[in-house]
Design an enzyme around this catalytic site. Structure first.
Site, PDB file in Angstrom:
ATOM      1  N   HIS A 125      -1.557  11.628   6.933  1.00 54.26           N
ATOM      2  CA  HIS A 125      -0.957  11.262   8.219  1.00 54.26           C
ATOM      3  C   HIS A 125       0.407  11.961   8.288  1.00 54.26           C
ATOM      4  CE1 HIS A 125       1.107   8.571  11.107  1.00 54.26           C
ATOM      5  NE2 HIS A 125      -0.092   8.159  11.484  1.00 54.26           N
ATOM      6  N   ASP A 202       0.023   6.344  -0.078  1.00 52.44           N
ATOM      7  CA  ASP A 202       0.084   5.765   1.261  1.00 52.44           C
ATOM      8  C   ASP A 202      -1.130   4.835   1.418  1.00 52.44           C
ATOM      9  OD1 ASP A 202      -0.034   5.159   3.924  1.00 52.44           O
ATOM     10  OD2 ASP A 202      -0.012   7.233   4.639  1.00 52.44           O
ATOM     11  N   GLN A 205      -4.140   2.460   5.166  1.00 52.57           N
ATOM     12  CA  GLN A 205      -5.534   2.177   5.548  1.00 52.57           C
ATOM     13  C   GLN A 205      -6.298   1.483   4.424  1.00 52.57           C
ATOM     14  OE1 GLN A 205      -6.632   2.549   8.552  1.00 52.57           O
ATOM     15  NE2 GLN A 205      -4.980   3.784   9.407  1.00 52.57           N
ATOM     16  N   LYS A 228      -1.552  -2.995  10.508  1.00 54.13           N
ATOM     17  CA  LYS A 228      -2.948  -2.581  10.303  1.00 54.13           C
ATOM     18  C   LYS A 228      -3.687  -3.597   9.435  1.00 54.13           C
ATOM     19  CE  LYS A 228      -1.457   2.210  10.491  1.00 54.13           C
ATOM     20  NZ  LYS A 228      -1.892   2.747  11.759  1.00 54.13           N
TER      21      LYS A 228
HETATM   22  N1  PLP Z   1      -0.332   6.479   7.014  1.00 53.97           N
HETATM   23  C1  PLP Z   1      -1.560   6.306   7.514  1.00 53.97           C
HETATM   24  C2  PLP Z   1      -2.755   6.690   6.694  1.00 53.97           C
HETATM   25  C3  PLP Z   1      -1.734   5.782   8.796  1.00 53.97           C
HETATM   26  O1  PLP Z   1      -2.956   5.610   9.287  1.00 53.97           O
HETATM   27  C4  PLP Z   1      -0.575   5.440   9.536  1.00 53.97           C
HETATM   28  C5  PLP Z   1      -0.712   4.927  10.918  1.00 53.97           C
HETATM   29  O2  PLP Z   1      -1.658   5.266  11.619  1.00 53.97           O
HETATM   30  C6  PLP Z   1       0.675   5.615   8.956  1.00 53.97           C
HETATM   31  C7  PLP Z   1       0.769   6.130   7.694  1.00 53.97           C
HETATM   32  C8  PLP Z   1       1.941   5.249   9.675  1.00 53.97           C
HETATM   33  O3  PLP Z   1       2.027   3.892   9.876  1.00 53.97           O
HETATM   34  P1  PLP Z   1       3.249   3.261  10.728  1.00 53.97           P
HETATM   35  O4  PLP Z   1       3.264   4.018  12.037  1.00 53.97           O
HETATM   36  O5  PLP Z   1       2.856   1.840  10.899  1.00 53.97           O
HETATM   37  O6  PLP Z   1       4.482   3.456   9.934  1.00 53.97           O
END
Ligand code: PLP
Length: 410
Positions: A125, A202, A205, A228
């Protein structure tokens, strides 16, 4: 054997799922962007705001003590949920993005030097790409990315090859938000650490769908967002190994994170975890996230994962029949995410027509533009499942997609 989850029982706890969208019952298949909230999470936040709202850690009065107890109790719930050794290793953040930025700023600026390599993957991401690029630019370091195979699996040979330059940090996603691929986080961590790297995972998910044990994974840092995982927005978690966190300077300065402040003698900092929590935190968010994780535990996260895997398999089975269907991400180890493109039809148009039928999916690059480049697509349609989705909803989604594609081709 995990117990079989009854999604209708789960749904009853989500008021939003009874609403209609465009005159049709809502079919919410955008869990990977943000999960809906069960009543206990909504009620816990309401209870705090109605009955004991106050700032934490600062007051001797009853409300402040009650708020502090609830806030710190939530930290302990997170600690247990992800298997951390101590609640001092749990830092409240605004989200996964915030957590990654903290590591980039607080650890990265002290430990990344000119010529160093930060290793990520092509399936990250943007939240796990851009902070490292910014850091690399500032420090004269390089960001390298491990490739992804045609089925959406991480290229393990490439991973091992790229470890040969001894990166200082390896940062990768536990589960891909676009492909659904589940990475073998424990194995990747062991390889990376053997090459001398620190490891950040990270888990945005993973926490809503899988059992996570940071001590078993052996990672140095682990981040995730509350929203999430059925919790509130604006709250998330950075786990860091205690010795590492202790060695790091704070990133943001202000109230809450200090020991003594003196204009003449300078400032000394609080211990963990407060050293990294400057300013008034998202108190209701933390309390809500604690309740969300307790609620998720009550369902059994393995049961949730099994249920979502069945939903994803049924969706693929139905969609496969559509002419010109191409799935992006077909790794054998994958979670409840189905991404696809259809020949000659724009993902955005499919998404819009699905919305007109009450079906909420996400279209576009899903904040993974390098992955779009890798698969030579401008975007995909992504359906992502949660504990509250049913097989009937999957059938509605498949039929609605078929109608949309036929209309767009007519
Ligand atoms: N990492 C992953 C794999 C994600 O799916 C997301 C959000 O879609 C994020 C990081 C970022 O999350 P946030 O916007 O809640 O900080």
């Amino acid at each position: 054997m995990s117990k079989v989850l009854d999604p209708n029982h789960v749904r009853a706890q989500f008021p939003i799922l009874t609403r209609e969208v465009n005159g049709k019952p809502l079919v919410y298949l955008d869990h990977a962007a943000s999960a809906q909230k069960p009543v206990p999470v909504i009620e816990a936040q309401r209870e705090y705001l109605m009955h004991y709202h106050s700032n934490v850690h600062r007051g001797v009065h009853a409300l402040s003590q009650q708020a502090t107890d609830a806030f710190e109790h939530a930290r302990t719930i997170v600690q247990r949920h992800i298997g951390a050794a101590s609640s001092s290793e749990i830092i409240w953040m605004a989200g996964a993005t915030d957590g990654i930025n903290l590591v980039a700023q607080a650890w990265g600026r002290e430990n990344i030097s000119k010529g160093d390599v930060i290793l990520i993957t092509e399936m990250e991401h943007h939240a796990n790409i851009v902070p490292w690029q910014m850091l690399a630019e500032e420090r004269g370091a390089h960001v390298e990315a491990v490739g992804v195979l045609d089925d959406g699996t991480l290229d393990l040979q490439d991973f091992q090859e790229k470890l040969k330059v001894n990166p200082k940090l390896v940062a990768f996603t536990h589960i891909s938000n676009t492909l659904g691929t589940i990475n073998d986080a424990k194995q990747l961590t062991a390889w990376a650490q053997a090459a001398g790297a620190k490891v950040l995972i990270d888990g945005s998910q993973a926490v809503p769908h899988a059992a996570v044990d940071v001590q078993d994974l052996g990672c140095d840092f682990y981040v995730f967002s509350g929203h999430k995982s059925y919790g509130p927005t604006g709250i998330g978690v950075l786990y860091g190994r205690q010795s590492l966190l202790e060695s790091m300077r704070p990133w943001k300065g202000g109230g809450e994170m200090i020991d003594v402040v003196s204009i003449r003698n300078g400032t000394t900092y609080a211990g963990l975890p407060h050293k990294f929590e400057a300013g008034t935190p998202h108190i209701s968010g933390a309390i809500g996230l604690g309740v969300a994780l307790t609620w998720l535990n009550g369902l059994g996260v393995e049961s949730v994962m099994d249920h979502e895997t069945v939903l994803a398999a049924q969706a693929r089975h139905g969609l496969r029949k559509l002419e010109g269907m191409r799935f992006i991400g077909t790794a054998p180890e994958s979670a409840g995410v189905v991404s696809f493109v259809v020949d000659g039809v724009h993902p955005y148009d499919i998404g819009t027509l699905l919305d007109s039928q009450g079906v909420a999916v996400r279209t576009g690059h899903h904040c993974t533009q390098p992955l779009m480049e890798r698969f030579a697509v401008s975007g995909t349609v992504r359906a992502s499942f949660g504990a509250y989705n049913t097989l009937q909803e999957v059938d509605t989604f498949v039929a609605a997609t078929e109608r949309a594609v036929n209309m767009l081709r007519a």
